[in-house]
Design an enzyme around this catalytic site. Structure first.
Site, PDB file in Angstrom:
ATOM      1  N   GLU A 199       0.829  -1.205   0.000  1.00 14.53           N
ATOM      2  CA  GLU A 199       0.000   0.000   0.000  1.00 14.53           C
ATOM      3  C   GLU A 199       0.866   1.259   0.000  1.00 14.53           C
ATOM      4  O   GLU A 199       1.964   1.265   0.535  1.00 14.53           O
ATOM      5  CB  GLU A 199      -0.929  -0.003   1.218  1.00 14.53           C
ATOM      6  CG  GLU A 199      -1.955  -1.132   1.135  1.00 14.53           C
ATOM      7  CD  GLU A 199      -3.053  -1.041   2.179  1.00 14.53           C
ATOM      8  OE1 GLU A 199      -4.211  -1.239   1.794  1.00 14.53           O
ATOM      9  OE2 GLU A 199      -2.763  -0.788   3.360  1.00 14.53           O
TER      10      GLU A 199
ATOM     11  N   CYS B 274       3.614   8.449   1.548  1.00 19.59           N
ATOM     12  CA  CYS B 274       4.085   7.479   2.523  1.00 19.59           C
ATOM     13  C   CYS B 274       4.297   6.167   1.768  1.00 19.59           C
ATOM     14  O   CYS B 274       3.344   5.580   1.260  1.00 19.59           O
ATOM     15  CB  CYS B 274       3.034   7.324   3.621  1.00 19.59           C
ATOM     16  SG  CYS B 274       3.475   6.109   4.858  1.00 19.59           S
TER      17      CYS B 274
ATOM     18  N   CYS C 233      -1.193   5.848  10.282  1.00 23.22           N
ATOM     19  CA  CYS C 233      -0.020   5.120  10.788  1.00 23.22           C
ATOM     20  C   CYS C 233      -0.419   3.794  11.406  1.00 23.22           C
ATOM     21  O   CYS C 233      -1.336   3.723  12.211  1.00 23.22           O
ATOM     22  CB  CYS C 233       0.685   5.910  11.881  1.00 23.22           C
ATOM     23  SG  CYS C 233       1.239   7.503  11.377  1.00 23.22           S
TER      24      CYS C 233
ATOM     25  N   CYS D 286       5.719  -5.373  15.755  1.00 28.12           N
ATOM     26  CA  CYS D 286       5.260  -4.429  16.784  1.00 28.12           C
ATOM     27  C   CYS D 286       3.784  -4.716  17.095  1.00 28.12           C
ATOM     28  O   CYS D 286       2.979  -4.927  16.185  1.00 28.12           O
ATOM     29  CB  CYS D 286       5.418  -2.989  16.307  1.00 28.12           C
ATOM     30  SG  CYS D 286       7.132  -2.548  15.947  1.00 28.12           S
TER      31      CYS D 286
ATOM     32  N   CYS E 246       0.892  -2.501  15.397  1.00 24.50           N
ATOM     33  CA  CYS E 246       0.886  -2.232  13.956  1.00 24.50           C
ATOM     34  C   CYS E 246       0.263  -3.371  13.158  1.00 24.50           C
ATOM     35  O   CYS E 246       0.592  -4.534  13.339  1.00 24.50           O
ATOM     36  CB  CYS E 246       2.318  -1.981  13.475  1.00 24.50           C
ATOM     37  SG  CYS E 246       2.429  -1.643  11.723  1.00 24.50           S
TER      38      CYS E 246
ATOM     39  N   CYS F 197       6.307  -7.180   7.153  1.00 24.04           N
ATOM     40  CA  CYS F 197       7.343  -6.656   8.043  1.00 24.04           C
ATOM     41  C   CYS F 197       7.699  -7.715   9.070  1.00 24.04           C
ATOM     42  O   CYS F 197       6.850  -8.501   9.474  1.00 24.04           O
ATOM     43  CB  CYS F 197       6.831  -5.405   8.759  1.00 24.04           C
ATOM     44  SG  CYS F 197       8.085  -4.544   9.734  1.00 24.04           S
TER      45      CYS F 197
HETATM   46  N1  SAH Z   1       8.980   0.378  10.498  1.00 24.71           N
HETATM   47  C1  SAH Z   1       9.143   1.795  10.553  1.00 24.71           C
HETATM   48  C2  SAH Z   1       8.210   2.560   9.637  1.00 24.71           C
HETATM   49  C3  SAH Z   1       6.772   2.145   9.614  1.00 24.71           C
HETATM   50  S1  SAH Z   1       5.786   2.615  11.012  1.00 24.71           S
HETATM   51  C4  SAH Z   1       9.027   2.278  11.992  1.00 24.71           C
HETATM   52  O1  SAH Z   1       8.726   1.483  12.858  1.00 24.71           O
HETATM   53  O2  SAH Z   1       9.276   3.450  12.256  1.00 24.71           O
HETATM   54  C5  SAH Z   1       5.586   4.350  10.902  1.00 24.71           C
HETATM   55  C6  SAH Z   1       5.158   5.008  12.209  1.00 24.71           C
HETATM   56  O3  SAH Z   1       3.818   4.608  12.571  1.00 24.71           O
HETATM   57  C7  SAH Z   1       6.035   4.640  13.394  1.00 24.71           C
HETATM   58  O4  SAH Z   1       6.373   5.772  14.125  1.00 24.71           O
HETATM   59  C8  SAH Z   1       5.136   3.731  14.231  1.00 24.71           C
HETATM   60  O5  SAH Z   1       5.494   3.761  15.576  1.00 24.71           O
HETATM   61  C9  SAH Z   1       3.767   4.335  13.949  1.00 24.71           C
HETATM   62  N2  SAH Z   1       2.661   3.414  14.214  1.00 24.71           N
HETATM   63  C10 SAH Z   1       2.609   2.084  13.994  1.00 24.71           C
HETATM   64  N3  SAH Z   1       1.415   1.575  14.359  1.00 24.71           N
HETATM   65  C11 SAH Z   1       0.681   2.624  14.815  1.00 24.71           C
HETATM   66  C12 SAH Z   1      -0.664   2.750  15.303  1.00 24.71           C
HETATM   67  N4  SAH Z   1      -1.481   1.702  15.419  1.00 24.71           N
HETATM   68  N5  SAH Z   1      -1.079   3.986  15.663  1.00 24.71           N
HETATM   69  C13 SAH Z   1      -0.277   5.067  15.530  1.00 24.71           C
HETATM   70  N6  SAH Z   1       0.984   4.998  15.067  1.00 24.71           N
HETATM   71  C14 SAH Z   1       1.454   3.794  14.716  1.00 24.71           C
END
Ligand code: SAH
Length: 365
Positions: free
Chosen positions: A99, A112, A351, A123, A126, A119
């Site tokens: 995406e 973005c 995000c 986390c 996410c 991935c």
């Molecule tokens: N893998 C990289 C880039 C992708 S995530 C990283 O971890 O930075 C991009 C941003 O979205 C990161 O700052 C992450 O902490 C945030 N993010 C991920 N899941 C989220 C969620 N459910 N709500 C808000 N921010 C989120």
């Protein structure tokens, strides 16, 4: 045939560096100066096929199309948010899905981009994590995410406020995947975007966001990749960070800060710490105080992000009062903190919401 080594169309031509393209041209008996012309057509023109490269002789166009793909993505779905955000679902040449999100804000057109299919960082908050890791994207595929947004802006006749045709102005490497686990390709992308005769995007217009892959932060400095650095700190103590970000068990907060300090020292740029606000976990008075302890002695900025629905019922977004209270404490300590305005939540483009659910045979758009 002279194409013997290239019968299989293994690579997207946009992945190649200028030097690699020149070498290939020499190998197939062509003049290396064609590399500039080809790259200009690929990145500045709106060409969608080798045949459309009128400045290139037909014989060379044939050799090119026998050896490379010029496009690698196919639009599978496009969704428009009520706030103007656009999300694309693309099918890759090998049948996977990624995406890309366009976030228009006044005169800024930020894209973005995804850097991996799925991935491996896992986390808790996410959605991409739920896909698992499938493969790295090639530089050409990542560049195509951006090129296709430029096509869209042209098709829709979108203009900048001065009346000129709108073009992508900013790139955030915050889509699916961990960009630093695909640094070779991401580095190529940044160099092509930064190239004066190609996209001509300044260093400050590209931001790589990492979950905290410490050795790769050092490599980023060594390579002098033209970009800014954002780090998903998301939590201020190791126990809490490890609970939601497994990467912290490999490189803890102390090691991460050592790497970002080195980055700041060697590049002269500050780091942006992203901080996802989760009720009872990262959005507390105690966490705010810990965040101050981390940030006060450093040249850095904090970008707070309110948790978007990430499919984990144990994680919740804090209330507006809790958020305000947290920001207030941090601001009083004169730490630069901004809150990221959520965009495209209605189409799951915010995000942490990018994912493609293959097991259910449908995407989660
Ligand atoms: N893998 C990289 C880039 C992708 S995530 C990283 O971890 O930075 C991009 C941003 O979205 C990161 O700052 C992450 O902490 C945030 N993010 C991920 N899941 C989220 C969620 N459910 N709500 C808000 N921010 C989120």
């Amino acid at each position: 045939s002279i194409f013997a080594s290239a019968v299989e169309k293994i690579s997207d031509i946009k992945t190649l560096t200028e030097e690699e393209l020149k070498n290939w041209l020499k190998e197939v008996g062509e003049k290396p100066f064609r590399a500039d012309q080809i790259r200009n057509r690929l990145f500045c023109g709106q060409v969608k096929s080798f045949d459309a490269m009128e400045t290139i002789p037909a014989a060379l166009r044939e050799k090119l199309s026998a050896s490379f793909r010029i496009t690698s993505l196919e639009e599978a779905k496009r969704l428009l948010s009520e706030d103007g955000t656009v999300k694309w679902l693309y099918r890759t040449h090998d049948g996977h899905h990624i995406e890309t999100v366009l976030i228009p804000t006044n005169d800024r057109f930020s894209v973005c981009v995804s850097t991996q299919i799925g991935c491996a960082q896992n986390c808790a908050f996410c959605r991409t994590a739920k896909m698992g890791f499938i493969r790295n994207l090639e530089a050409g595929e990542i560049l195509e995410e951006i090129i296709r947004v430029n096509w869209y802006l042209e098709e829709t006749g979108t203009k900048h406020s001065d009346g000129s045709l709108a073009k992508v102005t900013n790139i955030i490497f915050m889509g699916m995947g961990e960009p630093l686990n695909n640094l070779e390709q991401v580095h190529r992308v940044c160099c092509t975007l930064h190239h004066q005769k190609l996209f001509n995007l300044g260093r400050k217009r590209m931001t790589i966001s990492t979950s905290g892959v410490v050795p790769k932060i050092k490599e980023l400095v060594d390579r002098n990749t033209p970009c800014c650095l954002a780090v998903s700190l998301n939590s201020t103590n190791d126990e809490r960070r490890s609970a939601v970000m497994p990467v912290n068990k490999v490189w803890n907060i102390a090691k991460l800060l050592e790497a970002t300090d080195e980055y700041t020292r060697r590049t002269g740029n500050y780091v942006t710490f992203e901080f996802v606000l989760m009720k009872g976990i990262t959005c507390s008075e105690e966490a705010a105080k810990e965040l101050i302890r981390i940030c006060a002695p450093r040249r850095c900025k904090v970008n707070a992000i309110v948790l978007n629905d990430g499919d984990d019922p144990t994680l919740e977004a804090p209330s507006p009062e809790e958020i305000e209270n947290f920001l207030e404490i941090v601001r009083k300590a004169e730490i630069q903190i901004t809150i990221r305005n959520p965009r495209g939540r209605d189409i799951l483009a915010a995000c942490g919401q990018l994912a493609y659910n293959t097991t259910e045979g449908k995407n989660k758009c």
